[in-house]
Write a protein that holds these residues in place. Structure first.
Motif, PDB file in Angstrom:
ATOM      1  N   SER A  26       0.791  -1.234   0.000  1.00 29.32           N
ATOM      2  CA  SER A  26       0.000   0.000   0.000  1.00 29.32           C
ATOM      3  C   SER A  26       0.818   1.275   0.000  1.00 29.32           C
ATOM      4  O   SER A  26       0.254   2.367  -0.144  1.00 29.32           O
ATOM      5  CB  SER A  26      -0.925   0.022   1.224  1.00 29.32           C
ATOM      6  N   VAL A  27       2.133   1.158   0.162  1.00 30.74           N
ATOM      7  CA  VAL A  27       2.923   2.367   0.389  1.00 30.74           C
ATOM      8  C   VAL A  27       2.810   3.374  -0.754  1.00 30.74           C
ATOM      9  O   VAL A  27       2.676   4.584  -0.523  1.00 30.74           O
ATOM     10  CB  VAL A  27       4.400   2.014   0.683  1.00 30.74           C
ATOM     11  N   ALA A  28       2.831   2.918  -2.005  1.00 30.88           N
ATOM     12  CA  ALA A  28       2.752   3.862  -3.133  1.00 30.88           C
ATOM     13  C   ALA A  28       1.400   4.571  -3.160  1.00 30.88           C
ATOM     14  O   ALA A  28       1.321   5.791  -3.372  1.00 30.88           O
ATOM     15  CB  ALA A  28       2.991   3.123  -4.451  1.00 30.88           C
ATOM     16  N   LEU A  29       0.321   3.826  -2.918  1.00 32.32           N
ATOM     17  CA  LEU A  29      -1.013   4.426  -2.887  1.00 32.32           C
ATOM     18  C   LEU A  29      -1.133   5.423  -1.745  1.00 32.32           C
ATOM     19  O   LEU A  29      -1.708   6.508  -1.907  1.00 32.32           O
ATOM     20  CB  LEU A  29      -2.069   3.338  -2.739  1.00 32.32           C
ATOM     21  N   LEU A  30      -0.593   5.077  -0.585  1.00 29.16           N
ATOM     22  CA  LEU A  30      -0.675   5.969   0.568  1.00 29.16           C
ATOM     23  C   LEU A  30       0.108   7.258   0.322  1.00 29.16           C
ATOM     24  O   LEU A  30      -0.350   8.350   0.691  1.00 29.16           O
ATOM     25  CB  LEU A  30      -0.157   5.256   1.815  1.00 29.16           C
ATOM     26  N   GLU A  31       1.261   7.146  -0.294  1.00 33.23           N
ATOM     27  CA  GLU A  31       2.034   8.358  -0.608  1.00 33.23           C
ATOM     28  C   GLU A  31       1.285   9.237  -1.617  1.00 33.23           C
ATOM     29  O   GLU A  31       1.276  10.464  -1.490  1.00 33.23           O
ATOM     30  CB  GLU A  31       3.416   7.988  -1.144  1.00 33.23           C
ATOM     31  N   ALA A  32       0.644   8.603  -2.595  1.00 34.93           N
ATOM     32  CA  ALA A  32      -0.136   9.375  -3.570  1.00 34.93           C
ATOM     33  C   ALA A  32      -1.312  10.067  -2.885  1.00 34.93           C
ATOM     34  O   ALA A  32      -1.628  11.233  -3.181  1.00 34.93           O
ATOM     35  CB  ALA A  32      -0.632   8.452  -4.677  1.00 34.93           C
ATOM     36  N   ALA A  33      -1.959   9.376  -1.963  1.00 34.56           N
ATOM     37  CA  ALA A  33      -3.087   9.973  -1.232  1.00 34.56           C
ATOM     38  C   ALA A  33      -2.624  11.148  -0.392  1.00 34.56           C
ATOM     39  O   ALA A  33      -3.327  12.164  -0.289  1.00 34.56           O
ATOM     40  CB  ALA A  33      -3.737   8.906  -0.346  1.00 34.56           C
ATOM     41  N   GLU A  34      -1.438  11.040   0.197  1.00 35.35           N
ATOM     42  CA  GLU A  34      -0.913  12.131   1.013  1.00 35.35           C
ATOM     43  C   GLU A  34      -0.551  13.345   0.159  1.00 35.35           C
ATOM     44  O   GLU A  34      -0.736  14.500   0.576  1.00 35.35           O
ATOM     45  CB  GLU A  34       0.299  11.649   1.814  1.00 35.35           C
ATOM     46  N   VAL A 232     -13.168  -6.879  10.057  1.00 37.65           N
ATOM     47  CA  VAL A 232     -11.839  -6.370   9.732  1.00 37.65           C
ATOM     48  C   VAL A 232     -11.816  -6.028   8.250  1.00 37.65           C
ATOM     49  O   VAL A 232     -11.962  -6.910   7.397  1.00 37.65           O
ATOM     50  CB  VAL A 232     -10.736  -7.388  10.062  1.00 37.65           C
ATOM     51  N   LEU A 233     -11.648  -4.764   7.942  1.00 37.87           N
ATOM     52  CA  LEU A 233     -11.521  -4.321   6.565  1.00 37.87           C
ATOM     53  C   LEU A 233     -10.052  -4.330   6.169  1.00 37.87           C
ATOM     54  O   LEU A 233      -9.165  -4.248   7.015  1.00 37.87           O
ATOM     55  CB  LEU A 233     -12.085  -2.908   6.406  1.00 37.87           C
ATOM     56  N   THR A 234      -9.800  -4.441   4.892  1.00 33.49           N
ATOM     57  CA  THR A 234      -8.454  -4.307   4.358  1.00 33.49           C
ATOM     58  C   THR A 234      -8.369  -2.987   3.613  1.00 33.49           C
ATOM     59  O   THR A 234      -9.269  -2.654   2.838  1.00 33.49           O
ATOM     60  CB  THR A 234      -8.114  -5.466   3.405  1.00 33.49           C
ATOM     61  N   LEU A 235      -7.327  -2.221   3.884  1.00 31.29           N
ATOM     62  CA  LEU A 235      -7.195  -0.934   3.204  1.00 31.29           C
ATOM     63  C   LEU A 235      -7.199  -1.157   1.699  1.00 31.29           C
ATOM     64  O   LEU A 235      -6.473  -2.014   1.190  1.00 31.29           O
ATOM     65  CB  LEU A 235      -5.901  -0.249   3.619  1.00 31.29           C
ATOM     66  N   PRO A 236      -8.047  -0.426   0.959  1.00 32.02           N
ATOM     67  CA  PRO A 236      -8.116  -0.601  -0.502  1.00 32.02           C
ATOM     68  C   PRO A 236      -6.760  -0.422  -1.164  1.00 32.02           C
ATOM     69  O   PRO A 236      -5.898   0.315  -0.669  1.00 32.02           O
ATOM     70  CB  PRO A 236      -9.090   0.506  -0.927  1.00 32.02           C
ATOM     71  N   ASN A 237      -6.580  -1.104  -2.301  1.00 32.71           N
ATOM     72  CA  ASN A 237      -5.279  -1.079  -2.968  1.00 32.71           C
ATOM     73  C   ASN A 237      -5.256  -0.279  -4.254  1.00 32.71           C
ATOM     74  O   ASN A 237      -4.316  -0.389  -5.038  1.00 32.71           O
ATOM     75  CB  ASN A 237      -4.788  -2.506  -3.240  1.00 32.71           C
ATOM     76  N   ASP A 238      -6.306   0.516  -4.524  1.00 32.49           N
ATOM     77  CA  ASP A 238      -6.253   1.420  -5.668  1.00 32.49           C
ATOM     78  C   ASP A 238      -6.985   2.709  -5.317  1.00 32.49           C
ATOM     79  O   ASP A 238      -7.779   2.770  -4.370  1.00 32.49           O
ATOM     80  CB  ASP A 238      -6.829   0.783  -6.937  1.00 32.49           C
ATOM     81  N   ASP A 240      -9.376   4.564  -6.715  1.00 32.63           N
ATOM     82  CA  ASP A 240     -10.838   4.635  -6.773  1.00 32.63           C
ATOM     83  C   ASP A 240     -11.473   3.961  -5.559  1.00 32.63           C
ATOM     84  O   ASP A 240     -12.424   4.481  -4.974  1.00 32.63           O
ATOM     85  CB  ASP A 240     -11.353   3.981  -8.061  1.00 32.63           C
ATOM     86  N   ALA A 241     -10.943   2.795  -5.190  1.00 36.32           N
ATOM     87  CA  ALA A 241     -11.479   2.082  -4.036  1.00 36.32           C
ATOM     88  C   ALA A 241     -11.210   2.856  -2.743  1.00 36.32           C
ATOM     89  O   ALA A 241     -12.042   2.883  -1.837  1.00 36.32           O
ATOM     90  CB  ALA A 241     -10.871   0.686  -3.945  1.00 36.32           C
ATOM     91  N   LEU A 242     -10.058   3.520  -2.673  1.00 38.31           N
ATOM     92  CA  LEU A 242      -9.753   4.314  -1.494  1.00 38.31           C
ATOM     93  C   LEU A 242     -10.705   5.504  -1.383  1.00 38.31           C
ATOM     94  O   LEU A 242     -11.165   5.845  -0.283  1.00 38.31           O
ATOM     95  CB  LEU A 242      -8.305   4.792  -1.534  1.00 38.31           C
ATOM     96  N   ALA A 243     -11.016   6.115  -2.499  1.00 40.13           N
ATOM     97  CA  ALA A 243     -11.965   7.234  -2.494  1.00 40.13           C
ATOM     98  C   ALA A 243     -13.334   6.774  -2.007  1.00 40.13           C
ATOM     99  O   ALA A 243     -14.001   7.464  -1.233  1.00 40.13           O
ATOM    100  CB  ALA A 243     -12.066   7.840  -3.883  1.00 40.13           C
ATOM    101  N   LYS A 244     -13.758   5.594  -2.451  1.00 39.24           N
ATOM    102  CA  LYS A 244     -15.032   5.053  -1.988  1.00 39.24           C
ATOM    103  C   LYS A 244     -14.963   4.740  -0.503  1.00 39.24           C
ATOM    104  O   LYS A 244     -15.946   4.977   0.252  1.00 39.24           O
ATOM    105  CB  LYS A 244     -15.372   3.788  -2.781  1.00 39.24           C
ATOM    106  N   PHE A 245     -13.838   4.203  -0.048  1.00 42.39           N
ATOM    107  CA  PHE A 245     -13.616   3.892   1.359  1.00 42.39           C
ATOM    108  C   PHE A 245     -13.801   5.134   2.224  1.00 42.39           C
ATOM    109  O   PHE A 245     -14.325   5.076   3.342  1.00 42.39           O
ATOM    110  CB  PHE A 245     -12.201   3.322   1.497  1.00 42.39           C
ATOM    111  N   LEU A 246     -13.373   6.292   1.692  1.00 48.11           N
ATOM    112  CA  LEU A 246     -13.420   7.534   2.440  1.00 48.11           C
ATOM    113  C   LEU A 246     -14.689   8.352   2.179  1.00 48.11           C
ATOM    114  O   LEU A 246     -14.839   9.428   2.772  1.00 48.11           O
ATOM    115  CB  LEU A 246     -12.199   8.396   2.070  1.00 48.11           C
ATOM    116  N   SER A 247     -15.566   7.867   1.352  1.00 46.95           N
ATOM    117  CA  SER A 247     -16.697   8.685   0.904  1.00 46.95           C
ATOM    118  C   SER A 247     -17.579   9.163   2.055  1.00 46.95           C
ATOM    119  O   SER A 247     -18.127  10.267   2.014  1.00 46.95           O
ATOM    120  CB  SER A 247     -17.550   7.925  -0.117  1.00 46.95           C
TER     121      SER A 247
END
Length: 251
Positions: A26-34, A232-238, A240-247
């Motif tokens: 997840s590190v690349a996705l998390l850095e992009a989100a930040e 237990v959820l798993t942090l999304p790995n892309d 679009d899914a992360l955006a939905k996770f945070l909606s």
């Protein structure tokens, strides 16, 4: 420490959130989100900089802190972006008095994050591994964990490292929920010192649950009260899914 505006905890999804994060994946996705929406606080950045001597650890720690910020935002809203955490005497970060409460555990290349908008919560994660531990200590750990509410059914095997690790995460999660530290709990339960404190202790009044996470890990969560089912959820790995996770955290 900065303080979020009044009513901040009314935003977000609410309830109890438990999220497993494969930090390496997840590190690349998390850095992009930040980069897109900064959530780290000034203190977070300082702590990251102090790990510059160990780039691998620095990268994973930063990813874990970004993930923690994202899970808090999902539970409690955007008002908690960039808020400096307070630090308890035992080094545990928290958001100040009252909810939301959160807890984080790291093991291997993974993190487990819990947030509650109602009561203090504790979480623990351990990667599967071989243990060097005497049979007597194994028995004490397993017996102590079984005395907590929602203990494991049936007799665990003291020669099975997985059973000992599952017992251990239950004790760690309980200690974190109480905020007392694992040393005090181990003493009260006779794991250290050999004498069990008589009567019902604070740990015995907690709701402690084993959690089903990735196959190479053991985990548990503890709080005064928990929902009937803890997912237990798993942090999304892309993205679009992360955006939905945070909606549900949108204001």
């Amino acid at each position: 420490m900065s303080v979020p505006p009044a009513g901040a905890t009314e935003k977000g999804c609410g309830g109890v959130h438990v999220v497993f994060v494969d930090l390496t994946a997840s590190v690349a996705l998390l850095e992009a989100a930040e980069r897109e929406a900064p959530r780290l606080s000034a203190d977070d950045v300082v702590r990251v900089e102090k790990l510059a001597h160990d780039p691998g650890r620095q990268r994973l720690w930063r990813a874990s802190r970004i993930a923690t910020r994202i899970v808090i935002e999902r539970a409690a809203g955007r008002a908690y972006r960039n808020i400096d955490f307070a630090i308890a005497r035992n080094g545990r970060p928290y958001l100040g008095e009252g909810p939301p409460y959160f807890n984080v555990s790291h093991s291997g290349n993974a993190a487990l994050i819990a947030v509650s908008n109602a009561v203090p919560i504790g979480i623990d994660l351990e990667e599967a591994r071989g243990l060097t531990m005497t049979d007597d200590r194994r028995r004490r750990v397993i017996a102590a964990a079984a005395r907590l509410a929602n203990g494991p059914p049936g007799p665990p095997r003291i020669d099975a490292d997985g059973d000992v690790l599952q017992a251990w995460v239950r004790l760690e999660a309980a200690a974190k929920a109480l905020g007392t530290g694992i040393g005090q709990l181990l003493t009260e339960e006779g794991v250290v010192g050999g004498e069990v404190v008589g009567g019902t202790t604070a740990a015995h009044r907690l709701d402690v649950r084993n959690l089903d996470v990735a196959s190479a890990y053991f985990a548990a969560v503890a709080a005064q009260t928990l929902p009937r089912a803890v997912e237990v959820l798993t942090l999304p790995n892309d993205a679009d899914a992360l955006a939905k996770f945070l909606s549900c955290a949108e204001t």
